[in-house]
Enzyme design. Structure first.
Site, PDB file in Angstrom:
ATOM      1  N   ASP A  63       0.873  -1.173   0.000  1.00  0.00           N
ATOM      2  CA  ASP A  63       0.000   0.000   0.000  1.00  0.00           C
ATOM      3  C   ASP A  63       0.911   1.225   0.000  1.00  0.00           C
ATOM      4  O   ASP A  63       2.125   1.108   0.206  1.00  0.00           O
ATOM      5  CB  ASP A  63      -0.892  -0.006   1.260  1.00  0.00           C
ATOM      6  CG  ASP A  63      -1.770   1.244   1.370  1.00  0.00           C
ATOM      7  OD1 ASP A  63      -2.435   1.594   0.378  1.00  0.00           O
ATOM      8  OD2 ASP A  63      -1.788   1.883   2.440  1.00  0.00           O
ATOM      9  N   SER A  64       0.320   2.390  -0.176  1.00  0.00           N
ATOM     10  CA  SER A  64       1.105   3.621  -0.102  1.00  0.00           C
ATOM     11  C   SER A  64       1.640   3.839   1.309  1.00  0.00           C
ATOM     12  O   SER A  64       2.595   4.593   1.496  1.00  0.00           O
ATOM     13  CB  SER A  64       0.230   4.817  -0.488  1.00  0.00           C
ATOM     14  OG  SER A  64      -0.833   4.951   0.442  1.00  0.00           O
ATOM     15  N   GLU A  79      -1.728   8.734   8.199  1.00  0.00           N
ATOM     16  CA  GLU A  79      -0.296   8.395   8.103  1.00  0.00           C
ATOM     17  C   GLU A  79       0.490   9.015   9.258  1.00  0.00           C
ATOM     18  O   GLU A  79       1.439   8.427   9.763  1.00  0.00           O
ATOM     19  CB  GLU A  79       0.285   8.894   6.774  1.00  0.00           C
ATOM     20  CG  GLU A  79      -0.067   8.040   5.579  1.00  0.00           C
ATOM     21  CD  GLU A  79       0.550   6.651   5.634  1.00  0.00           C
ATOM     22  OE1 GLU A  79       1.723   6.506   6.003  1.00  0.00           O
ATOM     23  OE2 GLU A  79      -0.180   5.684   5.312  1.00  0.00           O
ATOM     24  N   CYS A  94     -11.092   3.238   0.313  1.00  0.00           N
ATOM     25  CA  CYS A  94      -9.646   3.435   0.507  1.00  0.00           C
ATOM     26  C   CYS A  94      -9.293   2.619   1.740  1.00  0.00           C
ATOM     27  O   CYS A  94     -10.016   2.667   2.746  1.00  0.00           O
ATOM     28  CB  CYS A  94      -9.341   4.919   0.737  1.00  0.00           C
ATOM     29  SG  CYS A  94      -7.676   5.258   1.374  1.00  0.00           S
ATOM     30  N   HIS A  98      -7.153   2.972   3.953  1.00  0.00           N
ATOM     31  CA  HIS A  98      -6.877   3.747   5.175  1.00  0.00           C
ATOM     32  C   HIS A  98      -8.168   4.026   5.957  1.00  0.00           C
ATOM     33  O   HIS A  98      -8.121   4.204   7.177  1.00  0.00           O
ATOM     34  CB  HIS A  98      -6.249   5.107   4.835  1.00  0.00           C
ATOM     35  CG  HIS A  98      -4.792   5.072   4.492  1.00  0.00           C
ATOM     36  ND1 HIS A  98      -4.323   4.560   3.302  1.00  0.00           N
ATOM     37  CD2 HIS A  98      -3.695   5.505   5.179  1.00  0.00           C
ATOM     38  CE1 HIS A  98      -2.999   4.691   3.268  1.00  0.00           C
ATOM     39  NE2 HIS A  98      -2.597   5.259   4.402  1.00  0.00           N
ATOM     40  N   CYS A 135      -4.535  -1.552  -1.801  1.00  0.00           N
ATOM     41  CA  CYS A 135      -4.699  -0.112  -2.014  1.00  0.00           C
ATOM     42  C   CYS A 135      -5.657   0.086  -3.182  1.00  0.00           C
ATOM     43  O   CYS A 135      -5.396  -0.415  -4.289  1.00  0.00           O
ATOM     44  CB  CYS A 135      -3.332   0.480  -2.345  1.00  0.00           C
ATOM     45  SG  CYS A 135      -3.371   2.221  -2.789  1.00  0.00           S
TER      46      CYS A 135
HETATM   47  N1  DGL Z   1      -4.771   3.208   0.971  1.00  0.00           N
HETATM   48  C1  DGL Z   1      -4.910   3.697  -0.337  1.00  0.00           C
HETATM   49  C2  DGL Z   1      -6.188   3.368  -1.013  1.00  0.00           C
HETATM   50  O1  DGL Z   1      -6.766   2.358  -0.685  1.00  0.00           O
HETATM   51  C3  DGL Z   1      -4.095   4.856  -0.792  1.00  0.00           C
HETATM   52  C4  DGL Z   1      -4.338   6.137  -0.094  1.00  0.00           C
HETATM   53  C5  DGL Z   1      -3.378   7.182  -0.589  1.00  0.00           C
HETATM   54  O2  DGL Z   1      -2.169   6.926  -0.533  1.00  0.00           O
HETATM   55  O3  DGL Z   1      -3.839   8.240  -1.026  1.00  0.00           O
HETATM   56  O4  DGL Z   1      -6.642   4.056  -1.890  1.00  0.00           O
END
Ligand code: DGL
Length: 265
Positions: free
Chosen positions: A15-16, A157, A189, A191, A78
């Site tokens: 993931d990011s 984050e 997302c 997150h 992600c």
């Molecule tokens: N966790 C990510 C997603 O599911 C990426 C969020 C990001 O880095 O902007 O989209």
């Protein structure tokens, strides 16, 4: 004569940043005997404000590394990376199974009573052709309102899961969905489940919140053939390992992780 080492087989997850840990948490529970490697591309997070080309370039660099480390299955934990890169990844590594992460439009269609569904996602996911096609394929006449939520991932984050500033931001992003009267909302997302209570508070108790990480982990577990390798979890970050170690200990309660910097300094 030297024999080649038996190739290690593991599941690579990326993931990011910390969002994909929501998928990894499920995967650990489902496959306690597997070798897992998680890569947080923290130095490049968030992906949500990046171009499709940048996102794809990151996904290629990460997958190269995961494959070199022994990945026999890659979980793109992600939504943003899935939206912009999964087709290119599958084309580049045709023999490697990839599991992507996409909002569950079908479960939302099954859940809604009034036919109005909200979808919260990053800007890059919200703008993607893949999401547009997914909705067109599965919405089945229901209205799906896509709301981009810039800024939210930065707070998460940074370890902020509950500040007044984050609550205000979440409320602002939820306002159009409230105004439209959605009765079902998708967290698009990885997150976002980390702050599920904030979304719920902003949308109201009457709105059903749907998340996808369990389904993604189940799909990965179904594709996984256990090998003879010892179970384990390696975590890597392109950012600061000490900061990630603290984040993981505080939010998930995981300690004693094998956590390193990638690429090694
Ligand atoms: N966790 C990510 C997603 O599911 C990426 C969020 C990001 O880095 O902007 O989209």
């Amino acid at each position: 004569m030297q024999t080649a080492p038996f190739p290690r087989r593991e599941i690579g997850v990326f993931d990011s940043g910390v969002g994909g840990l929501t998928v990894l948490r499920e995967l650990r529970a489902l496959l306690p005997g597997a070798r897992l490697r998680y890569l947080a591309d923290t130095a490049y997070a968030p992906y949500g404000g990046r171009s499709a080309d940048e996102i794809r370039a990151r996904c290629f660099a990460i997958t190269e590394h995961l494959v070199a480390s022994g990945a026999a299955l890659v979980v793109v934990a992600c939504n943003t990376a899935t939206a912009h890169a999964i087709e290119a990844l599958r084309a580049r590594w045709p023999a490697l199974p990839f599991v992507g992460t996409e909002p569950g439009i079908k479960p939302a269609v099954a859940a809604t009573r009034n036919g109005r569904i909200g979808l919260l996602a990053t800007r890059a996911t919200a703008a993607s052709e893949r999401l547009r096609a997914l909705i067109a394929r599965h919405a089945d006449g229901r209205e799906v309102l896509v709301q981009a939520c810039p800024g939210v991932v930065n707070h998460i984050e940074a370890g902020d899961l509950d500040s007044a500033a984050l609550r205000a931001l979440v409320e602002r992003h939820c306002e159009p969905l409230r105004a439209a009267g959605v009765d079902t909302a998708l967290l698009g997302c990885t997150h976002y489940p980390l702050i599920a209570p904030l979304w719920q508070a902003a949308l109201g108790d009457g709105v059903r919140l749907l998340r996808i990480e369990t389904a993604v982990a189940r799909r990965a577990a179904a594709l996984w053939t256990p090998g003879a390798d010892a179970p384990g979890l390696a975590v890597e970050t392109s950012g600061d390992p000490a900061a990630l170690r603290d984040w993981v200990a505080r939010v998930l309660g995981w300690r004693d992780l094998d956590l390193r910097r990638w690429p090694a300094a």
